[in-house]
Enzyme design. Structure first.
Site, PDB file in Angstrom:
ATOM      1  N   GLU A   1      18.236  -1.054  11.652  1.00 56.67           N
ATOM      2  CA  GLU A   1      17.340  -2.057  12.242  1.00 56.67           C
ATOM      3  C   GLU A   1      17.036  -3.166  11.224  1.00 56.67           C
ATOM      4  OE1 GLU A   1      14.404  -0.826  15.575  1.00 56.67           O
ATOM      5  OE2 GLU A   1      13.246  -0.894  13.738  1.00 56.67           O
TER       6      GLU A   1
ATOM      7  N   GLU B   1      19.903  -5.393  11.166  1.00 57.48           N
ATOM      8  CA  GLU B   1      19.928  -6.185  12.405  1.00 57.48           C
ATOM      9  C   GLU B   1      18.939  -7.349  12.300  1.00 57.48           C
ATOM     10  OE1 GLU B   1      19.004  -3.960  15.957  1.00 57.48           O
ATOM     11  OE2 GLU B   1      19.330  -5.707  17.253  1.00 57.48           O
TER      12      GLU B   1
ATOM     13  N   GLU C   1      23.405   6.291  29.550  1.00 59.09           N
ATOM     14  CA  GLU C   1      24.077   5.672  28.389  1.00 59.09           C
ATOM     15  C   GLU C   1      23.953   6.513  27.118  1.00 59.09           C
ATOM     16  OE1 GLU C   1      21.657   4.402  30.263  1.00 59.09           O
ATOM     17  OE2 GLU C   1      20.267   3.134  29.147  1.00 59.09           O
TER      18      GLU C   1
ATOM     19  N   LYS D   1      10.550  10.946  26.072  1.00 56.90           N
ATOM     20  CA  LYS D   1      11.766  11.357  25.354  1.00 56.90           C
ATOM     21  C   LYS D   1      12.655  12.229  26.243  1.00 56.90           C
ATOM     22  CE  LYS D   1      11.324   9.532  21.243  1.00 56.90           C
ATOM     23  NZ  LYS D   1      12.298   8.529  20.796  1.00 56.90           N
TER      24      LYS D   1
ATOM     25  N   CYS E   1      12.200   2.175  19.157  1.00 61.48           N
ATOM     26  CA  CYS E   1      12.227   3.650  19.048  1.00 61.48           C
ATOM     27  C   CYS E   1      11.354   4.359  20.072  1.00 61.48           C
ATOM     28  CB  CYS E   1      11.866   4.132  17.653  1.00 61.48           C
ATOM     29  SG  CYS E   1      11.059   2.985  16.625  1.00 61.48           S
TER      30      CYS E   1
ATOM     31  N   CYS F   1       3.121   7.628  18.035  1.00 60.62           N
ATOM     32  CA  CYS F   1       3.597   8.952  18.469  1.00 60.62           C
ATOM     33  C   CYS F   1       2.571  10.050  18.218  1.00 60.62           C
ATOM     34  CB  CYS F   1       4.882   9.306  17.737  1.00 60.62           C
ATOM     35  SG  CYS F   1       6.154   8.079  17.971  1.00 60.62           S
TER      36      CYS F   1
ATOM     37  N   GLU G   1      14.437   9.716  28.276  1.00 60.86           N
ATOM     38  CA  GLU G   1      15.413   9.009  27.446  1.00 60.86           C
ATOM     39  C   GLU G   1      16.684   9.850  27.250  1.00 60.86           C
ATOM     40  OE1 GLU G   1      14.592   8.793  23.188  1.00 60.86           O
ATOM     41  OE2 GLU G   1      15.164   6.705  23.192  1.00 60.86           O
TER      42      GLU G   1
ATOM     43  N   SER H   1      15.571  -4.616  19.563  1.00 58.25           N
ATOM     44  CA  SER H   1      16.628  -4.152  18.661  1.00 58.25           C
ATOM     45  C   SER H   1      17.602  -3.312  19.471  1.00 58.25           C
ATOM     46  CB  SER H   1      16.013  -3.298  17.557  1.00 58.25           C
ATOM     47  OG  SER H   1      17.009  -2.512  16.957  1.00 58.25           O
TER      48      SER H   1
END
Ligand code: FES
Length: 591
Positions: A279, A282, A372, A364, A305, A521, A367, A325
């Site tokens: 990141e 990036e 993908e 999560k 994230c 989190c 996710e 990102s």
């Protein structure tokens, strides 16, 4: 102005505007509550906090009744106790009596209340029509048969997260908490954050349970089952075993996972460090494109994230998706590498590897199920357990958590730095990124005390800091004198504010960290209940202490990260990284 009153014969003096509930707490008197959650909601609807106020005809709900000069309050008179018992009995009459088979058995606020108030019999018959249980999403289950209409979930979804997928439908006895316009949560614009599950007092909303899937994998001799744990777990898991919030249990957690039967106990911190490298590069690439090449590039760059935040962007701000990102979350980077790099290194067929994550977050689970997230050629992460589920597994296995020794994670995907620890809390990803980006650009350590970027720490909703690059390394000379402005938001109502600013061309930010859940989190929807601000602060403190106690505190100092680039990935943002560690996002049905 101070108000003087009497509560249970005690003289009390509190500021004007204080509720009877808070005044009683000041005087050391606990009045039971159900619909009231400090700083979230206080609708005054459950009538569990009833007290007797001298001169008032009816009992008064303490949570919404302000103190008055000379007021005389009795919190446990016969009338107050009977009123409270009646309120709870009415709730119980409308609630299934299958406590033994309920996911909240032993941790249900209604059950505890009934016990505390001495209710052993309910005078009203159960008369509720069965409602199908909503299992339509991979993250959260809704069993509206158990709902007591406290509306905590509605408040957290609407006011704290500003998502608004839950709302009361119909009126009076027919009222139910509905999800969007359809029957099920999958029909609603839901980000799957699980804040509703974390705040529900009963068994009406809870995470999709992956415990049986994980036991099955652990029991299968053909499978090599590895586990990763998110940074936030170590500061909260102890609460499942009666430890104070903010007790760090990293070593015991590792020992418990080994005793549960995992072949390798790795760490999501490893890929948190990797995220910083990818990141960070990036961000620097985007800045170079904007400042040197004068090319088209989306700035500010947003962190990526937090999967609830990604869902929020896809639904509510699809126009800003290019600002995210392209890095996958550390969880998903770990899964993709476990089934490629680790499989290759250990000579294990990736089809036999099962990757289990322990995460503070129900999103999560969603996710890991995204189409993908199969870049390894397999489902990158097979099963996701919340902190609460891991706590239940350890209890089911009969492991005496408190007697466990401290053990270390396995190599190579268990090695990490303090920068990875702080991914757990709001401001942590940004601080970790600044520790690395500043040093890469200038060749010097971040000039802050103990490497902490204090303006972006803490629980303010939206925080920012500016940092000027000076005496840059030759490769980064284009940043000489550039002042990078960064922002940090947590909780989606704050995320919405920052998105609106960016969409309107305001803020002048280069990099923005957003975490879906309040506090980051450590306050995720899968953490032990209840997460108040005090609990958040205690967990954050534990995480910073963990960071400060580490020999390595910057992601680029992690030798296991060097090793994976040398042995497998090549270089940051290289071909293999793009294939395994980066992704794309899609606009979803608008809100
Ligand atoms: Fe006061 Fe519900 S806690 S009315």
């Amino acid at each position: 102005m101070a108000i003087k009153l009497k509560i249970d014969r005690q003289d009390v003096s509190v500021p004007e505007g204080t509720t009877v509930l808070d005044a009683a707490a000041e005087a050391g008197v606990h009045i039971p509550t159900l619909c009231h959650v400090p700083k979230v909601t206080s609708p005054g609807s459950c009538r569990v906090c009833l007290v007797e106020v001298e001169g008032a005809r009816t009992l008064q709900p303490a949570c919404v009744t302000p103190v008055m000069e000379g007021m005389v309050v009795r919190t446990h008179s016969k009338r107050a106790r009977q009123g409270r018992q009646m309120s709870v009995e009415l709730l119980l009459a409308n609630h299934p009596w299958d406590c033994n088979a309920c996911v909240r058995n032993g941790q249900c606020e209604l059950q505890t209340l009934a016990q505390t108030l001495g209710i052993t019999d309910v005078r009203f018959p159960y008369s509720r029509e069965e409602i199908p249980v909503d299992t339509s999403t991979p993250a959260v289950v809704r069993d509206m048969n158990k709902c007591i209409l406290c509306r905590r979930c509605v408040a957290v979804c609407q006011d704290v997260q500003d998502v608004g997928s839950l709302a009361p439908r119909a009126r009076g006895f027919d009222t139910v908490i509905g999800a969007g316009a359809g029957e099920n949560l999958c029909d609603a614009v839901c980000v799957q954050c699980g804040q509703c599950a974390a705040i529900c007092p009963v068994g009406a909303i809870y995470e999709q349970d992956a415990i049986e899937d994980v036991w099955r994998a652990l029991d299968d001799p053909e499978k090599h089952v590895v586990v990763q744990t998110a940074p936030a777990i170590r500061a909260a898991l102890g609460e499942c075993f009666g430890l104070e919030p903010g007790t760090s249990v990293t070593g015991k957690m590792v020992a418990a996972l080994r005793r549960l039967g995992f072949a390798k106990v790795f760490d999501t911190n490893f890929t948190a460090d990797l995220t910083i490298i990818e990141e960070g590069h990036e961000l620097l690439t985007r800045l170079k494109t904007a400042l040197v090449d004068k090319g088209e590039v989306s700035l500010p760059m947003f962190t990526s994230c937090s999967p609830g935040w990604i869902n929020f962007m896809e639904h509510f701000y699809p126009g800003l998706l290019p600002n995210l990102s392209s890095c996958k979350s550390p969880q998903q980077m770990f899964g993709a590498l476990a089934k490629t790099y680790y499989a290759e290194k250990e000579g294990i067929d990736p089809k036999d590897i099962v990757v289990v994550s322990v995460m503070p977050c129900t999103a999560k689970k969603f996710e890991a199920d995204r189409d993908e997230m199969m870049d390894s050629g397999f489902k990158d992460v097979d099963y996701v357990l919340t902190t609460r589920e891991l706590g239940r597994m350890i209890q089911e296995a009969g492991i005496d958590f408190m007697k466990l020794p401290d053990e270390e994670q396995d190599s190579p995907m268990g090695m990490s730095t303090g920068a990875a620890d702080i991914f757990a809390n709001t401001g942590g990803v940004m601080e970790a990124a600044l520790r690395t980006v500043y040093e890469v650009v200038t060749g010097r350590e971040l000039p802050m005390e103990k490497l902490h970027v204090t303006p972006i720490q803490g629980l303010s909703g939206l925080k920012e800091v500016a940092l000027t690059f000076e005496k840059c390394q030759p490769d980064w000379s284009f940043l000489e004198g550039v002042t990078a402005k960064v922002a940090v938001a947590h909780g989606l109502s704050n995320a919405r504010k920052v998105c609106d600013m960016v969409a309107d061309g305001e803020g002048g930010y280069h990099f923005v960290e957003v975490m879906c859940c309040p506090g980051g989190c450590i306050g995720g929807g899968g953490q032990p209940r209840m997460t108040t601000d005090e609990v958040r602060q205690a967990r954050i403190k534990a995480i910073y202490t963990e960071d400060e106690g580490r020999p390595m505190r910057k992601s680029h100092d992690n030798p296991a990260i060097d090793q994976i680039y040398k042995e497998f990935l090549g270089e940051p943002l290289g071909h293999k990284s793009h294939e395994l560690l980066h992704t794309h996002y899609q606009a979803k049905a608008p809100a």
